[in-house]
Design a protein around this motif. Structure first.
Motif: not given
Length: 169
Positions: A15-21, A127-129, A141-150
């Protein structure tokens, strides 16, 4: 083939989502405009000459492209000069920014991340590629973590076979 010898893809079943930024990188040509080319002797802004050179810009060269305006001359340029060029091109370009190519990429990725719908990742393991053949600004990458963390259950970085756990909610 019997079940005891069946090959299973445990990553797919997890069920892992692989995300390629890099999938968020806006497509389109990037073009720079150096204000030095609009200056008298590449050093002084003469308003009349500057306006004539801006008026002579072939806007078709910038159609549907991403443009960054910079000044490689060691001279001070008034802010209205950027206004004139932007006003000339804004109807045909996708985006215009002040700065260099890297600045443009940071802004484009910022806009792409802010406007992307991450709702499909809510409550999921993501999982961020880690590797990409495309250049991605570190800030993305920093902005992506801000969006995904919550919203995510867990966040990892790297590849399925070798990843770094970042957080668990």
């Amino acid at each position: 083939m019997s079940e005891e010898f069946e090959i299973k893809n445990k990553v797919a079943e997890s069920g892992l989502i692989n995300f390629d930024l890099s999938s968020l990188i806006p497509k389109g040509e990037r073009k720079g405009i150096d204000l030095k080319e609009f200056l008298f002797m590449e050093m002084v802004l003469k308003e009349k000459d500057f306006r004539e050179k801006v008026a002579a810009i072939n806007v078709d060269e910038y159609k549907d492209s991403y443009v960054y305006i910079y000044n490689s001359a060691d001279t001070i340029v008034p802010l209205w000069a950027y206004f004139l060029i932007t006003a000339k091109l804004t109807d045909v370009t996708k985006k215009i920014v002040f700065g260099n190519h890297e600045d443009l990429e940071v802004i484009l990725m910022h806009n792409a991340i802010q406007s992307h719908d991450f709702d499909n990742m809510r409550g999921k393991r993501v999982l961020v590629k880690g590797c990409s053949d495309k250049e991605i600004p570190e800030n993305a990458y920093i902005e992506l973590v801000e969006q995904l963390k919550p919203i995510v259950k867990s966040l990892m970085f790297g590849e399925a076979c070798s990843n770094v756990p970042i957080l668990k909610n």
